[in-house]
Design a protein around this motif. Structure first.
Motif, mmCIF file in Angstrom:
data_model
loop_
_atom_site.group_PDB
_atom_site.id
_atom_site.type_symbol
_atom_site.label_atom_id
_atom_site.label_comp_id
_atom_site.label_asym_id
_atom_site.label_seq_id
_atom_site.Cartn_x
_atom_site.Cartn_y
_atom_site.Cartn_z
ATOM 1 N N LEU A 137 -17.140 -1.266 -6.241
ATOM 2 C CA LEU A 137 -17.571 -0.976 -4.792
ATOM 3 C C LEU A 137 -18.646 -2.334 -4.417
ATOM 4 O O LEU A 137 -18.788 -2.410 -3.384
ATOM 5 C CB LEU A 137 -18.329 0.476 -4.953
ATOM 6 C CG LEU A 137 -17.145 1.441 -5.283
ATOM 7 C CD1 LEU A 137 -18.220 2.901 -5.091
ATOM 8 C CD2 LEU A 137 -16.264 1.790 -4.009
ATOM 9 N N THR A 153 -20.261 7.197 -12.419
ATOM 10 C CA THR A 153 -21.583 6.535 -11.931
ATOM 11 C C THR A 153 -21.915 6.865 -10.727
ATOM 12 O O THR A 153 -20.989 8.081 -10.156
ATOM 13 C CB THR A 153 -21.208 4.988 -11.671
ATOM 14 O OG1 THR A 153 -20.283 4.786 -10.602
ATOM 15 C CG2 THR A 153 -20.793 4.409 -13.016
ATOM 16 N N ALA A 154 -22.742 6.574 -9.928
ATOM 17 C CA ALA A 154 -23.182 6.971 -8.531
ATOM 18 C C ALA A 154 -22.366 6.740 -7.580
ATOM 19 O O ALA A 154 -22.140 7.380 -6.475
ATOM 20 C CB ALA A 154 -24.464 6.496 -8.198
ATOM 21 N N GLY A 155 -21.439 5.743 -8.018
ATOM 22 C CA GLY A 155 -20.333 5.215 -6.900
ATOM 23 C C GLY A 155 -19.033 5.990 -7.210
ATOM 24 O O GLY A 155 -18.095 5.994 -6.246
ATOM 25 N N GLY A 169 -8.666 -2.050 -10.806
ATOM 26 C CA GLY A 169 -8.338 -0.792 -10.220
ATOM 27 C C GLY A 169 -7.030 -0.074 -11.004
ATOM 28 O O GLY A 169 -6.821 1.064 -10.636
ATOM 29 N N LEU A 224 -13.755 1.372 -9.731
ATOM 30 C CA LEU A 224 -13.276 0.501 -8.400
ATOM 31 C C LEU A 224 -14.776 -0.284 -8.361
ATOM 32 O O LEU A 224 -15.922 0.381 -8.255
ATOM 33 C CB LEU A 224 -13.043 1.617 -7.606
ATOM 34 C CG LEU A 224 -11.821 2.247 -7.858
ATOM 35 C CD1 LEU A 224 -11.293 2.818 -6.357
ATOM 36 C CD2 LEU A 224 -10.476 1.149 -8.108
ATOM 37 N N LYS A 261 -13.005 8.984 -2.901
ATOM 38 C CA LYS A 261 -12.862 9.069 -1.426
ATOM 39 C C LYS A 261 -11.875 7.892 -0.952
ATOM 40 O O LYS A 261 -10.955 8.018 -0.157
ATOM 41 C CB LYS A 261 -14.032 9.177 -0.624
ATOM 42 C CG LYS A 261 -14.793 10.332 -0.606
ATOM 43 C CD LYS A 261 -15.916 10.481 0.397
ATOM 44 C CE LYS A 261 -16.759 11.385 0.071
ATOM 45 N NZ LYS A 261 -18.277 11.338 0.832
ATOM 46 N N LEU A 262 -12.213 6.739 -1.434
ATOM 47 C CA LEU A 262 -11.483 5.715 -1.214
ATOM 48 C C LEU A 262 -9.980 5.578 -1.609
ATOM 49 O O LEU A 262 -9.230 5.313 -0.817
ATOM 50 C CB LEU A 262 -12.158 4.514 -1.993
ATOM 51 C CG LEU A 262 -11.845 3.043 -1.510
ATOM 52 C CD1 LEU A 262 -11.855 2.717 -0.018
ATOM 53 C CD2 LEU A 262 -12.546 1.883 -2.402
ATOM 54 N N GLN A 275 0.813 -1.378 0.061
ATOM 55 C CA GLN A 275 -0.192 0.041 -0.058
ATOM 56 C C GLN A 275 0.914 1.385 0.108
ATOM 57 O O GLN A 275 2.004 1.258 0.019
ATOM 58 C CB GLN A 275 -0.999 -0.107 1.074
ATOM 59 C CG GLN A 275 -2.114 -1.059 1.151
ATOM 60 C CD GLN A 275 -2.827 -1.132 -0.212
ATOM 61 O OE1 GLN A 275 -2.833 -2.109 -0.731
ATOM 62 N NE2 GLN A 275 -3.697 -0.197 -0.158
ATOM 63 N N VAL A 305 -11.263 -4.145 -5.206
ATOM 64 C CA VAL A 305 -10.804 -3.170 -5.540
ATOM 65 C C VAL A 305 -9.508 -2.970 -6.288
ATOM 66 O O VAL A 305 -9.261 -2.229 -7.303
ATOM 67 C CB VAL A 305 -10.703 -2.034 -4.318
ATOM 68 C CG1 VAL A 305 -10.105 -0.768 -4.550
ATOM 69 C CG2 VAL A 305 -12.138 -2.028 -3.573
ATOM 70 N N VAL A 360 -10.681 -6.523 -0.197
ATOM 71 C CA VAL A 360 -10.011 -5.428 -1.017
ATOM 72 C C VAL A 360 -9.620 -5.534 -2.117
ATOM 73 O O VAL A 360 -9.283 -4.971 -3.074
ATOM 74 C CB VAL A 360 -8.968 -4.604 0.064
ATOM 75 C CG1 VAL A 360 -8.633 -3.400 -0.535
ATOM 76 C CG2 VAL A 360 -9.529 -4.222 1.587
ATOM 77 N N HIS A 384 -11.092 4.955 -14.369
ATOM 78 C CA HIS A 384 -12.702 5.408 -14.463
ATOM 79 C C HIS A 384 -12.820 6.415 -13.513
ATOM 80 O O HIS A 384 -12.409 6.646 -12.251
ATOM 81 C CB HIS A 384 -13.442 4.122 -14.203
ATOM 82 C CG HIS A 384 -15.087 4.671 -14.172
ATOM 83 N ND1 HIS A 384 -16.046 4.969 -13.181
ATOM 84 C CD2 HIS A 384 -16.006 4.618 -15.395
ATOM 85 C CE1 HIS A 384 -17.031 5.274 -13.365
ATOM 86 N NE2 HIS A 384 -17.125 5.187 -14.758
ATOM 87 N N LEU A 433 -17.764 8.120 -4.252
ATOM 88 C CA LEU A 433 -17.045 7.307 -2.924
ATOM 89 C C LEU A 433 -15.689 6.556 -3.245
ATOM 90 O O LEU A 433 -14.744 6.280 -2.566
ATOM 91 C CB LEU A 433 -18.366 6.224 -2.680
ATOM 92 C CG LEU A 433 -17.745 5.406 -1.477
ATOM 93 C CD1 LEU A 433 -18.143 6.327 -0.239
ATOM 94 C CD2 LEU A 433 -18.608 4.181 -1.301
ATOM 95 N N ALA A 434 -15.531 6.343 -4.746
ATOM 96 C CA ALA A 434 -14.580 5.686 -5.348
ATOM 97 C C ALA A 434 -13.318 6.761 -5.099
ATOM 98 O O ALA A 434 -12.104 6.293 -4.592
ATOM 99 C CB ALA A 434 -14.763 5.217 -6.664
ATOM 100 N N ALA A 448 -8.188 7.986 0.631
ATOM 101 C CA ALA A 448 -8.070 7.483 1.946
ATOM 102 C C ALA A 448 -6.844 6.468 1.838
ATOM 103 O O ALA A 448 -5.823 6.438 2.690
ATOM 104 C CB ALA A 448 -9.193 7.012 2.341
ATOM 105 N N LEU A 449 -7.033 5.531 0.699
ATOM 106 C CA LEU A 449 -5.891 4.580 0.738
ATOM 107 C C LEU A 449 -4.345 5.181 0.109
ATOM 108 O O LEU A 449 -3.296 4.446 0.517
ATOM 109 C CB LEU A 449 -6.080 3.506 -0.194
ATOM 110 C CG LEU A 449 -7.219 2.513 0.114
ATOM 111 C CD1 LEU A 449 -7.809 1.744 -0.830
ATOM 112 C CD2 LEU A 449 -6.904 1.761 1.483
ATOM 113 N N LEU A 470 -26.181 1.630 -7.461
ATOM 114 C CA LEU A 470 -25.218 0.753 -8.164
ATOM 115 C C LEU A 470 -25.951 -0.427 -8.796
ATOM 116 O O LEU A 470 -25.133 -1.470 -8.809
ATOM 117 C CB LEU A 470 -23.953 0.560 -7.543
ATOM 118 C CG LEU A 470 -23.160 1.473 -7.046
ATOM 119 C CD1 LEU A 470 -22.161 0.993 -6.176
ATOM 120 C CD2 LEU A 470 -22.512 2.247 -8.310
#
Lengths: 411, 474
Positions: free
Chosen positions: B190, A383-385, A184, B188, A391-392, A156, A180, A177, A408, A388-389, A395-396, B178
């Motif tokens: 999710l 997309t709707a995600g 990714g 990713l 933010k992920l 990481q 992801v 994980v 993406h 959040l992606a 964070a990582l 989703l």
């Protein structure tokens, strides 16, 4: 020698440092010989505010947008080999830089089929395949790569290891994980090992090929083949406008079962050619390698099966309107169609992108010319995600040790 | 619980959707892991994604912890209430929204019972493959939370292989849709990350699932063995021979006795040391071919008798015995500790023998039921939770079984999840770095750590106070 290259040499030695062109610019490339060296390289990047681009053999660099920044490339090709393979267990773990072809042969020697069955002629590594989320020609039977992936070991952004999943066919411990990391493209970490489920080598293999005059009749034939052979490994449609279209069905499994499916397919589709055993395997390998999406601009259409034919027809028609020669490799059963363009200038690429955006399916570009890789939406709209992606990723990897902007959502 | 908050929640979900009276809260005190229980402050049952979002927003504004609950059939304490927390249940969200026969997917609300999904698809010759033993009661949303398995996961895989999309309500009431089915996720994954997150990321209210064609032929064989080792060896040989039945399940003598004395009686021979259920599915040719090789192995490894289910009724009866095994154990002891561990399949016999020994050393009665094809063990330890000393021996045995499985290359859970039960065991398998990275991922979904707090990740990783529910006898 740049300062970066000098520091890289301190970790991996002079033999472990080369150069590679990334997004049109030359950068140093480090090839660590161990996971500890790889970890030290990640630590170095973090300490110096550098961004490293993880890669295997680099066969899929053209699949992504240009990164916001790359200070050096980290190639895993010296992290190579089978780490643990217990044939009785039906699982294998391999270092990320292991060539797919090598891993495939190792599995075969133990009586197993390695999925995903992906192009390997250019030295593609299993880590790169997983990072790209690349599924194989055998997907119809064995599923997408994210389902055969059991877990990963990654380094990481803070230069520590992360184990996700495990080397077991069934395991729900902790967060997945590795899902992801799969697809990714290295945004969330550097893969150093992958764990995969294996499948029994089939007792019998058959390859059947039929010709049709046009896409519509080829599609109809493929649909009939799917109904006649529900356990088929692959059913494909290949061809180009104005030429003959090829429908291929690849069957594999227990001898009696394959014979029965073969008979039903032949009954449904009429006369064609037939190969079995090694010849069938060679035919499937030809299709496998033909699906390579490197070196040429490709557009992949993907959606639910019932919508693909219409989308493909419209896409092909639009390409014809623009005077573009396009070769198609499609899999009706899993609903993907790859359009390969023998030549594609920027203006017509943009025109295609505008039209394809209205097809109502996912449109994924690979191998686009460099200037267009920044401009085009290579992975489809957000997309709707996507928030959040982002933010992920943040964070990582708060400091951007791994590239930003390549995947993406420009994550 | 703040009366104003309760009032606002009632305005969202209606009177029926809020349970506050102590007597009515009792059934929600635990999930299937009854030794850990706590009365929730409140239970809220939204009837739709919109209601769920508004509920979650209110709870977020009030800073109240949330535990999601499907049917409460989980076996790891994933739905055990937490101190000061509200249980948000999906019992009122049970609709089948859409079934697409041609593209083989369905979109359902999270509270739909697992077996009802398959019933809804049966007319299209499709079914939903993950089949936990509790499938007559457990919900699709609960299956998503735990990445549930079941006997047929040997062929078809756990829940994660069958989830194409989700509608997720986040900790603060945002709805992330989703749900559109596509061959591969965009960006990713999710959805793949969310499956198995045990309610710590958010609340799934709708699930898009992959459906599988109903096989043309299904054959179930019951093999009777004189000893458990031979049954395990037969399974290992089938896997090593690259055979692909759809299910491989073993029950030992104590389990057989319990089943055959119960309403789930399936005709298992009471004098058998073990029975092995083998199911093959596919075309007639495929099933005949596989079954021939399976039988040859069963006989080679000493099966005393092979019985074949001749029709759907007989097959259902054989499986009822297997799926009713946990319930049947109620005849043997007041309580059952249903352990769940997974080992490499090549170590099956060795680890089964070791679990028997561990329980024998502690004077505990053990009934073995397990998904032999996956290496997923369920050592079921009989006890009485009113006896604190016996309970302690059970917990010690459970921990030792886990350690032994991990040391043999296995893992902590094959399908029940970590929950509360295995929280302290996570360091057996994961390093501090691993757990810290998991905590980072969790904090992205739930920055305030209010979603099922104290579950799945140990305290140090999350830097949180772990609310500790009551154990029996305390």
């Amino acid at each position: 020698m740049s300062g970066v290259a000098t520091e890289l040499e301190r970790v991996v030695g002079a033999d472990g440092v080369g150069a590679r062109t990334i997004d049109g610019a030359p950068v140093p490339e480090a090839r660590p010989a161990s996971e500890e060296e790889a970890r030290e390289l990640v630590r170095l990047a973090g300490a110096n505010g550098w961004t490293l681009l993880p890669l295997g053999a680099g066969t899929k660099l053209g699949w992504c947008h240009p990164a916001e920044r790359v200070d050096f490339a980290l190639a895993t090709t010296r992290l190579r080999g089978v780490l643990r393979y217990e044939p009785g267990d039906g699982t294998v773990s391999a270092a990320a830089g292991t060539p797919v072809a090598e891993l495939r042969e190792a599995a075969r020697a133990g009586g197993h089929h390695l999925s995903p069955e992906v192009p390997s002629a250019a030295g593609a590594t299993i880590g790169g395949v997983v990072a790209a989320g690349q599924s194989g020609v055998d997907r119809l039977r064995y599923g997408p790569v994210r389902n055969t992936l059991l877990g990963t070991r990654s380094i990481q952004a803070d230069a520590t290891f992360l184990e996700s999943g495990g080397q077991l066919v069934k395991n729900v411990t902790g967060y997945d994980v590795h899902r992801v990391h799969c697809g990714g493209h290295g945004a969330a970490g550097l893969l150093v090992a992958v764990y995969l489920r294996l499948f029994p080598l089939p007792e019998s293999q058959v390859a059947m090929e039929f010709e049709r005059d046009d896409l519509a009749s080829a599609w109809g034939a493929a649909t009939e083949a799917l109904a006649a052979a529900p356990e088929a490994v692959a059913v494909s449609v290949r061809g180009s406008a104005g030429g003959r279209w090829r429908v291929e069905a690849f069957l594999a499994g227990r001898g009696a079962s394959v014979d029965a499916e073969c008979e039903r397919v032949a009954s449904a589709l009429g006369s064609g050619s037939f190969a079995q055993g090694d010849d069938a395997e060679e035919a499937r390998a030809t299709l496998r390698e033909a699906r390579a999406r490197d070196g040429w601009p490709h557009v992949r259409l993907q959606c639910v099966p019932s919508r693909l034919e219409a989308a493909l027809e419209r896409a092909a028609a639009r390409a014809a309107e623009l005077g573009l020669a396009v070769d198609v490799v499609a899999h009706p059963g899993i609903a993907t169609a790859d359009l390969r363009f023998r030549e594609l200038d920027d203006e017509r690429a943009r025109a295609l992108a505008r039209s394809f955006g209205e097809l109502g399916v996912d449109v994924l570009w690979t191998g686009a010319p460099d200037p267009l890789r920044a401009e085009l939406d290579l992975f489809g709209p957000a997309t709707a995600g996507t928030p959040l992606a982002r933010k992920l990723k943040a964070a990582l990897d708060p400091a951007g040790v791994f590239p930003r902007g390549r995947t993406h959502g420009r994550i | 619980m703040d009366p104003a908050l309760v009032h606002e929640l009632r305005r969202v979900v209606g009177e029926r959707g809020v349970i506050a009276e102590p007597t009515r809260l009792a059934p929600y005190e635990s999930d299937g892991l009854a030794m850990l229980h706590r009365r929730p402050e409140l239970v809220v049952l939204p009837g739709s994604t919109d209601e769920a979002a508004r509920v979650m927003r209110l709870l977020h504004e009030a800073g109240v912890p949330v535990v999601a609950r499907g049917a409460g059939t989980g076996l790891s304490g994933g739905a055990t209430p937490v101190e000061g927390g509200v249980l948000v249940g999906t019992a009122r969200m049970r609709r089948v929204i859409e079934v697409d026969e041609r593209d083989r997917w369905a979109r359902v609300e999270a509270g739909l019972v697992n077996v009802d999904l398959t019933r809804a698809c049966a007319e299209h010759d499709l079914f939903y493959a993950p089949d936990p033993s509790s499938q007559m009661a457990c919900t699709i949303g609960g299956n998503v939370a735990e990445n549930s398995g079941g006997p047929h996961c040997f062929k078809h895989g756990n829940t994660t292989r069958h989830v194409l999309g989700l509608v997720i309500v986040t900790h603060d009431g945002e709805v992330i849709d989703l749900s559109e089915p596509r061959p591969d996720p965009l960006g990713l994954d999710l959805v793949g990350l969310f499956v198995g997150s045990e309610g710590t990321f958010g609340l799934a209210t709708e699930v898009t699932v992959r459906l599988v064609p109903t096989p043309a032929v299904t054959e179930t064989v019951l093999a009777v063995f004189r000893d458990l080792d031979a049954a395990c060896d037969a399974v290992s040989e089938m896997i090593a021979s690259n055979l692909e039945p759809s299910a491989l399940e073993i029950l030992d003598r104590l389990t057989i006795e319990a089943v055959e004395s119960s309403v789930f009686a399936a005709g298992y021979p009471r004098d058998a040391e073990a029975v092995l259920l083998v199911e093959c599915e596919g075309s007639e040719v495929e099933v005949d071919s596989t079954s021939t090789d399976v039988r040859a192995i069963l006989e080679r490894f000493g099966a005393m008798d092979l019985r074949t289910a001749r029709d759907a009724t007989e097959r259902k009866k054989l499986w009822a015995g297997r799926k009713g095994a946990f319930g049947a154990m109620g005849r043997v002891a007041p309580d059952l500790y249903v352990a769940d561990a997974v080992v490499p399949r090549t170590k099956l016999r060795e680890l089964v023998a070791r679990t028997v020994e561990i329980c024998r050393e502690r004077g505990l009665r053990l009934a073995n039921v397990f998904h032999a094809g996956d290496g997923n063990l369920h050592p079921n330890i009989c006890y009485d939770r009113r006896d604190p000393e016996e309970t302690q021996r059970v917990l010690e045995a459970g921990e030792l079984i886990l350690r032994t499985c991990v040391e043999a290359g296995g893992s902590l859970t094959g399908e029940h999840g970590v929950g509360l039960e295995k929280l302290d065991a996570m360091p057996f398998l994961f390093s501090e770095d691993d757990l810290r990275h998991f905590a980072t991922v969790r904090s992205v979904w739930d920055p305030d750590l209010r979603m099922n707090p104290g579950k799945l990740l140990p305290m140090r990783a999350c830097m949180e106070i772990r609310p500790r529910p009551t154990r029996a006898g305390e």
